[in-house]
Design a protein around this motif. Structure first.
Motif, PDB file in Angstrom:
ATOM      1  N   SER A 233       4.847  -5.238  -0.256  1.00  0.00           N
ATOM      2  CA  SER A 233       4.099  -6.413  -0.718  1.00  0.00           C
ATOM      3  C   SER A 233       3.921  -7.430   0.402  1.00  0.00           C
ATOM      4  O   SER A 233       2.846  -8.026   0.550  1.00  0.00           O
ATOM      5  CB  SER A 233       4.835  -7.053  -1.902  1.00  0.00           C
ATOM      6  OG  SER A 233       5.001  -6.126  -2.956  1.00  0.00           O
ATOM      7  N   ILE A 234       4.974  -7.630   1.194  1.00  0.00           N
ATOM      8  CA  ILE A 234       4.884  -8.575   2.319  1.00  0.00           C
ATOM      9  C   ILE A 234       3.834  -8.105   3.318  1.00  0.00           C
ATOM     10  O   ILE A 234       3.006  -8.896   3.798  1.00  0.00           O
ATOM     11  CB  ILE A 234       6.258  -8.731   2.984  1.00  0.00           C
ATOM     12  CG1 ILE A 234       7.234  -9.437   2.043  1.00  0.00           C
ATOM     13  CG2 ILE A 234       6.143  -9.489   4.304  1.00  0.00           C
ATOM     14  CD1 ILE A 234       8.660  -9.470   2.550  1.00  0.00           C
ATOM     15  N   MET A 235       3.850  -6.815   3.632  1.00  0.00           N
ATOM     16  CA  MET A 235       2.880  -6.291   4.593  1.00  0.00           C
ATOM     17  C   MET A 235       1.460  -6.382   4.043  1.00  0.00           C
ATOM     18  O   MET A 235       0.510  -6.631   4.801  1.00  0.00           O
ATOM     19  CB  MET A 235       3.230  -4.840   4.946  1.00  0.00           C
ATOM     20  CG  MET A 235       4.531  -4.706   5.730  1.00  0.00           C
ATOM     21  SD  MET A 235       4.911  -3.001   6.170  1.00  0.00           S
ATOM     22  CE  MET A 235       6.426  -3.230   7.126  1.00  0.00           C
ATOM     23  N   ARG A 236       1.311  -6.201   2.740  1.00  0.00           N
ATOM     24  CA  ARG A 236      -0.012  -6.353   2.150  1.00  0.00           C
ATOM     25  C   ARG A 236      -0.477  -7.803   2.251  1.00  0.00           C
ATOM     26  O   ARG A 236      -1.645  -8.066   2.557  1.00  0.00           O
ATOM     27  CB  ARG A 236       0.018  -5.907   0.680  1.00  0.00           C
ATOM     28  CG  ARG A 236      -1.342  -6.062  -0.002  1.00  0.00           C
ATOM     29  CD  ARG A 236      -1.246  -6.043  -1.509  1.00  0.00           C
ATOM     30  NE  ARG A 236      -2.552  -6.343  -2.095  1.00  0.00           N
ATOM     31  CZ  ARG A 236      -3.031  -7.570  -2.264  1.00  0.00           C
ATOM     32  NH1 ARG A 236      -2.305  -8.623  -1.892  1.00  0.00           N
ATOM     33  NH2 ARG A 236      -4.220  -7.757  -2.792  1.00  0.00           N
TER      34      ARG A 236
ATOM     35  N   PHE B  65       7.306   3.706   6.161  1.00  0.00           N
ATOM     36  CA  PHE B  65       6.384   4.175   7.202  1.00  0.00           C
ATOM     37  C   PHE B  65       4.940   4.139   6.711  1.00  0.00           C
ATOM     38  O   PHE B  65       4.026   3.807   7.472  1.00  0.00           O
ATOM     39  CB  PHE B  65       6.750   5.596   7.626  1.00  0.00           C
ATOM     40  CG  PHE B  65       7.915   5.666   8.577  1.00  0.00           C
ATOM     41  CD1 PHE B  65       8.512   4.512   9.053  1.00  0.00           C
ATOM     42  CD2 PHE B  65       8.421   6.896   8.990  1.00  0.00           C
ATOM     43  CE1 PHE B  65       9.587   4.574   9.929  1.00  0.00           C
ATOM     44  CE2 PHE B  65       9.491   6.963   9.867  1.00  0.00           C
ATOM     45  CZ  PHE B  65      10.074   5.810  10.333  1.00  0.00           C
ATOM     46  N   TYR B  66       4.731   4.475   5.443  1.00  0.00           N
ATOM     47  CA  TYR B  66       3.374   4.457   4.879  1.00  0.00           C
ATOM     48  C   TYR B  66       2.778   3.056   4.958  1.00  0.00           C
ATOM     49  O   TYR B  66       1.631   2.871   5.401  1.00  0.00           O
ATOM     50  CB  TYR B  66       3.416   4.946   3.429  1.00  0.00           C
ATOM     51  CG  TYR B  66       2.100   4.869   2.705  1.00  0.00           C
ATOM     52  CD1 TYR B  66       1.145   5.871   2.847  1.00  0.00           C
ATOM     53  CD2 TYR B  66       1.812   3.781   1.876  1.00  0.00           C
ATOM     54  CE1 TYR B  66      -0.072   5.800   2.182  1.00  0.00           C
ATOM     55  CE2 TYR B  66       0.597   3.706   1.210  1.00  0.00           C
ATOM     56  CZ  TYR B  66      -0.339   4.716   1.364  1.00  0.00           C
ATOM     57  OH  TYR B  66      -1.551   4.625   0.710  1.00  0.00           O
ATOM     58  N   ASN B  67       3.545   2.056   4.552  1.00  0.00           N
ATOM     59  CA  ASN B  67       3.056   0.678   4.592  1.00  0.00           C
ATOM     60  C   ASN B  67       2.930   0.156   6.022  1.00  0.00           C
ATOM     61  O   ASN B  67       2.031  -0.624   6.333  1.00  0.00           O
ATOM     62  CB  ASN B  67       3.986  -0.225   3.787  1.00  0.00           C
ATOM     63  CG  ASN B  67       3.917   0.043   2.297  1.00  0.00           C
ATOM     64  OD1 ASN B  67       2.839   0.122   1.719  1.00  0.00           O
ATOM     65  ND2 ASN B  67       5.065   0.193   1.665  1.00  0.00           N
ATOM     66  N   LEU B  68       3.838   0.590   6.896  1.00  0.00           N
ATOM     67  CA  LEU B  68       3.809   0.131   8.285  1.00  0.00           C
ATOM     68  C   LEU B  68       2.562   0.649   9.000  1.00  0.00           C
ATOM     69  O   LEU B  68       1.955  -0.069   9.802  1.00  0.00           O
ATOM     70  CB  LEU B  68       5.078   0.589   8.997  1.00  0.00           C
ATOM     71  CG  LEU B  68       5.337  -0.012  10.384  1.00  0.00           C
ATOM     72  CD1 LEU B  68       5.420  -1.530  10.312  1.00  0.00           C
ATOM     73  CD2 LEU B  68       6.624   0.569  10.969  1.00  0.00           C
TER      74      LEU B  68
END
Length: 424
Positions: free
Chosen positions: A261-264, A311-314
Motif C-alpha cells: 500500500s505504501i509503494m502504491r 518483490f512484486y510490489n518493488l
C-alpha cells in the motif's frame, strides 16, 4: 611462502572473511606479510611510497563534497547513522564486517569516491517533473558498491528526501532460521492474492527501517484511498502514512500488504503532495534469481521471485511511471540459477549475466555507473586511514611494508581490508 600466498588468494576471492580474520586485532607486521620484498619487481622495490597527510575533508555535509575531496574520509554523525542503520544485522546497508570495523575505529567513516559524486551530481541537476530516472551501480565484488549506495542515501536523507530502502535484497529470498518449525512463520500465503506469498518478519523489519529514516516526513503524507485489512479494520483516505506504518509493525500478518500500500501511494500521490523520493535496492539481482524459500516447509517446490509479494510490489515501484523521485540500485556481482532443483550462488562479471534479460527490461532505460577498484591514490588514502586509527602499526609501514600491502590488495577495497585486518 607460496602456500601462504595461495591461501591468501583463495580467501580474498571467495570472501571467506569471517573464517580467517581475528576480530579487532589491529596488528600487521610486514615481516609476516604474504610476500617478501625480494619477490617484488626491482622498480617496485626502488619506488618510494608516501602516504597522504590529509585524509579528512573540511566538511562532513555530502552536498558540499566535490572532486577535490575524492579519496578523503568523511564521518557520518551518530544520529544519522542510527537512522541509516537502526537495527544492525541482516537486511541493513552496512555489512557485519564494516560494523565490526566501525566499532573498532569508534566512528562511521566513508571514503568519498567518484561514482557517488557522479550520481549525487545527477540528482542535483535532474528534472523531477519527468519520469523517475534509474541508476545502476555495477562492478566487481568488493569494489564498494554498497558503501557508494550508502553515501548517496545519506545525501538524500540530509536533503529531506523520502527514502524507501531495500538493503541486501538477498535476505528476502532465503530463510533466516535453520529450523523448520520457525521457518513456517517466515513465509505465509498472502491474504490479498492467493498466488503470492508474504514474509511477515522481513516486512516488519523493513517498516521499522522505513519509519526511522522518514520519521519527520510520514506525518505529512496522507493516503489517497481506503484500505480494508480485515472485516473490522480499515484505513480511511486522508490518514497519515505514519498510521499505516504503525499498523503494519503492530500487525505482522498484514505487514507485507501494508508495504504494498505504501509503494502504491508513492506512485499515485501527486508529486506536489509528497517530498522528493529515493528508492534504493542493494543486491538488485536478487529480485530475479532463484530463491531458497519453499511453498511448504519440507517440500521440494521452491518459490519464484515473482511469487514474493514484496518483490512484486518493488518491481512496480522501480518502474518509471511516477515523478519527483529517483531509483538507485546496486548489483552484488552474484546470482543464482536453478540446477537440479537446488540454488547455487554464482559469480558474474557481465551485468547482463547477473540481472538477466528480465532485470534489464524492468530497469530500462537506466544510467549505468561503474564502481571500479581503488586508484593508487585511494589505496594509499585507505592505508593512511588505517594508520590514523592505529589499525596498521608503524612497524609495518616501512617502504617495503607499504609495497607489500599494495601488492597484495590488487587495488580492491575488500582485499585491502583483508590484508590489513586479517593476515597477521
Amino acid at each position: 611462502m607460496h602456500a601462504i600466498i595461495a591461501k591468501a588468494s583463495k580467501f580474498c576471492t571467495k570472501l571467506e572473511y569471517e573464517l580467517f580474520r581475528p576480530v579487532f586485532k589491529p596488528v600487521f607486521a610486514s615481516s609476516k606479510c604474504c610476500i617478501s620484498s625480494e619477490q617484488l619487481p626491482v622498480r617496485a622495490r626502488e619506488r618510494q611510497i608516501h602516504l597522504p597527510e590529509q585524509i579528512r575533508p573540511s566538511h562532513n555535509e555530502p552536498s558540499r563534497h566535490d572532486l577535490n575531496d575524492v579519496g578523503l574520509f568523511y564521518t557520518i554523525p551518530p544520529e544519522d547513522f542510527s537512522r541509516l542503520c537502526p537495527n544492525p544485522g541482516v537486511g541493513n546497508g552496512f555489512s557485519v564486517r564494516y560494523l565490526e570495523d566501525m566499532k573498532a575505529f569508534n566512528e562511521c567513516a566513508v571514503m568519498i569516491r567518484r561514482p557517488a559524486l557522479e550520481v549525487i551530481n545527477y540528482l542535483k541537476h535532474s528534472d523531477f517533473s519527468r519520469p523517475v530516472q534509474r541508476y545502476l551501480l555495477y562492478g566487481d565484488s568488493g569494489t564498494g558498491k554498497s558503501m557508494t549506495l550508502q553515501h548517496i542515501t545519506h545525501y538524500c536523507m540530509k536533503e529531506g528526501w523520502l527514502i524507501l530502502p531495500t538493503m541486501y535484497a538477498w535476505a528476502w529470498n532465503m530463510y533466516r532460521s535453520r529450523f523448520r518449525l520457525t521457518q513456517r512463520d517466515e513465509v505465509l500465503e498472502s491474504q490479498w492474492k492467493s498466488e503470492r506469498y508474504d514474509q511477515p518478519l522481513m516486512a516488519t523489519q523493513w517498516l521499522g527501517m522505513f519509519r526511522e529514516l522518514n520519521s519527520q516526513l510520514l506525518k505529512n503524507i496522507t493516503t489517497t484511498k481506503e484500505y480494508t485489512w480485515t472485516k473490522r479494520e480499515k484505513t480511511e483516505p486522508g490518514k497519515a502514512l505514519e498510521n499505516l506504518v504503525d499498523l503494519g509493525i503492530s500487525r505482522p500478518r498484514i505487514a507485507t500488504d501494508v508495504i504494498g500500500s505504501i509503494m502504491r501511494e508513492i506512485r499515485c500521490i501527486p508529486a506536489e503532495n509528497r517530498p522528493r523520493t529515493l528508492v534504493t535496492i542493494d543486491c538488485f539481482e536478487a529480485l530475479f534469481s532463484e530463491t531458497w524459500l519453499k511453498k511448504k516447509v519440507g517440500s521440494s517446490e521452491r518459490l519464484q521471485p515473482n511469487e514474493l509479494a514484496f518483490f512484486y510490489n518493488l518491481k512496480k515501484l522501480i518502474s518509471n511511471t511516477w515523478t519527483n523521485g529517483a531509483v538507485v540500485v546496486a548489483s552484488s556481482g552474484k546470482f543464482t540459477t536453478e540446477k537440479e532443483k537446488s540454488s547455487a550462488m554464482l559469480e558474474g562479471h557481465l551485468i547482463y549475466d547477473i540481472i538477466g534479460s528480465e532485470g534489464f527490461d524492468v530497469l530500462d532505460p537506466h544510467v549505468p555507473v561503474e564502481v571500479p577498484n581503488y586508484t593508487h591514490d585511494e589505496v594509499l588514502a585507505q592505508i593512511a586511514y588505517y594508520k590514523d586509527r592505529k589499525w596498521v602499526l608503524d612497524t609495518a609501514l616501512t617502504n617495503e611494508g607499504k609495497q607489500e600491502i599494495v601488492y597484495m590488495a590488487c587495488n580492491n577495497p575488500l582485499n585491502l581490508e583483508l590484508v590489513c585486518g586479517g593476515f597477521v
